[in-house]
Enzyme design. Structure first.
Site, PDB file in Angstrom:
ATOM      1  N   GLY A 230       0.417  -1.296   0.211  1.00  0.00           N
ATOM      2  CA  GLY A 230      -0.226   0.405  -0.109  1.00  0.00           C
ATOM      3  C   GLY A 230       0.569   1.551   0.010  1.00  0.00           C
TER       4      GLY A 230
ATOM      5  CG  HIS B 195      -2.828  12.834   0.853  1.00  0.00           C
ATOM      6  ND1 HIS B 195      -3.094  13.154   0.012  1.00  0.00           N
ATOM      7  CD2 HIS B 195      -3.269  11.034   1.449  1.00  0.00           C
ATOM      8  CE1 HIS B 195      -3.489  12.129  -1.264  1.00  0.00           C
ATOM      9  NE2 HIS B 195      -3.584  11.457  -0.114  1.00  0.00           N
TER      10      HIS B 195
ATOM     11  CE  LYS C  20       0.178  10.981  -0.793  1.00  0.00           C
ATOM     12  NZ  LYS C  20       1.148   8.805  -0.489  1.00  0.00           N
TER      13      LYS C  20
ATOM     14  CB  THR D 142      -5.143   8.455  -5.108  1.00  0.00           C
ATOM     15  OG1 THR D 142      -5.252   6.468  -3.817  1.00  0.00           O
ATOM     16  CG2 THR D 142      -6.847   7.873  -5.801  1.00  0.00           C
TER      17      THR D 142
END
Length: 351
Positions: A177, A234, A238, A244
């Site tokens: 992920g 975000h 991050k 995405t």
């Protein structure tokens, strides 16, 4: 998601969502796919509607079906917030956590407790820094011989490639992920290995991506001449640009063919005040993923907008646990290969 548009001096003052033009394009022959796209937005891209994904999961906790009792999930990246959320989701879905996990090279070795507030399940996990390779190998050797070991990776973009190489060398199936790293090299390194690699683990967002990719395939160039702009926000921890956003842009560019737009043009928000101004709830500042994609005609008279906004991490954690269960089934019945989350969704493996 904005639901109406009004004309003001030839300009759209409230851009309509991209889904409306999709409706016009698809008509009756494409209603089925459109319903899936609408459902993707209505059902859960905001994690703050009547039932949160965590509450939904609590109402449908399932037992482990295809995974053996001696299967352990090594959640690497603890005690980071995303890895922690994924570990809790694994406990919630009946999976067994490995008693050891790989953590960052500069994190002190320690033992932490993963606790799921929904089921009350708890597991102590010993954290071993990634630089202590021999200790990691010794710690997982027993798990590999006594049963099955799968890994979840929510570490850091700088560790993506080295971690994937470690999993391949140790013959550990894994769910990646973590975004960032050298993605081309990553895909080369993992060929012929059981793994799920995706920039986003959220079911509704995966459905949206699949529908958008299908639209781009069926109607390439439908938005030729339109200019694309993208803003993503975000939490400040991050480190990289939204994976995405990159994936969604690939599909949008097939529709819009904006040759002037590059990934570097994505506006990244990592500042708390800017995030709130962008619409992020203050209580989601430390964990959110808000995205807005805007297509504007050359003369500025027409504008379309697509949004997917998530407050919290539960939607990703739940999808990650589902991906682990899916991968375990593939190990028992399929050939080694690289899967993505659309594969998981198409198999009906996301609860």
């Amino acid at each position: 998601m904005r639901r109406s548009a009004t004309m003001d001096g030839g300009n759209i003052s409230n851009p309509a969502p991209l889904v409306y033009i999709f409706s016009a394009l698809y008509k009756s022959s494409m209603r089925f796919l459109l319903y899936h796209l609408i459902a993707a937005f209505v059902l859960g891209t905001h994690a703050c509607h009547a039932f949160t994904p965590l509450q939904q999961s609590a109402r449908r906790i399932t037992t482990l079906h295809a995974m053996d009792d001696d299967t352990f999930i090594m959640v690497n990246g603890l005690p980071g917030p995303m890895a922690t959320a994924a570990a809790e989701a694994c406990l919630r879905k009946g999976l067994k956590l490995a008693p050891v996990a790989m953590t960052g090279p500069d994190v002190e070795p320690s033992t932490i407790s993963v606790f799921d507030t929904v089921t009350g399940k708890k597991q102590d996990v010993k954290l071993i820094p990634s630089k202590e390779t021999e200790k990691l190998q010794a710690s997982i050797a027993g798990l590999k011989t006594s049963g099955n070991l799968l890994a979840i990776d929510y570490t850091h973009p700088s560790a993506v490639n080295s971690n994937a190489q470690f999993y391949v060398k140790e013959k550990i199936p894994f769910v990646m992920g973590t975004t960032g790293g050298d993605r081309d090299q990553l895909m080369k390194d993992v060929q012929g290995h059981f793994c799920v690699i995706a920039p986003n683990m959220g079911k509704q967002i995966v459905a949206m991506q699949a529908a958008l990719e299908d639209l781009a395939t069926k109607f390439p160039g439908a938005f030729d001449g339109y200019k694309l702009s993208v803003t993503e926000s975000h939490q400040k921890t991050k480190a990289d640009t939204s994976g995405t956003a990159k994936a969604v842009i690939e599909s949008i560019e097939k529709l819009a063919s904006d040759d002037n737009f590059t990934i570097e043009d994505i506006k990244m928000i990592r500042d708390d005040d800017e995030a709130v101004a962008f619409g992020v709830p203050p209580d989601a500042i430390k964990g959110h993923a808000f995205h807005t994609y805007t297509l504007t005609s050359a003369d500025g008279s027409v504008s379309f907008q697509l949004q997917h906004n998530v407050a919290g991490r539960t939607i990703y954690a739940e999808g990650t646990a589902d991906a682990v269960k899916f991968l375990s089934k593939q190990i028992h019945s399929g050939e080694p290969r690289v899967f993505n989350m659309i594969d998981v969704l198409e198999k009906g493996a996301m609860e």
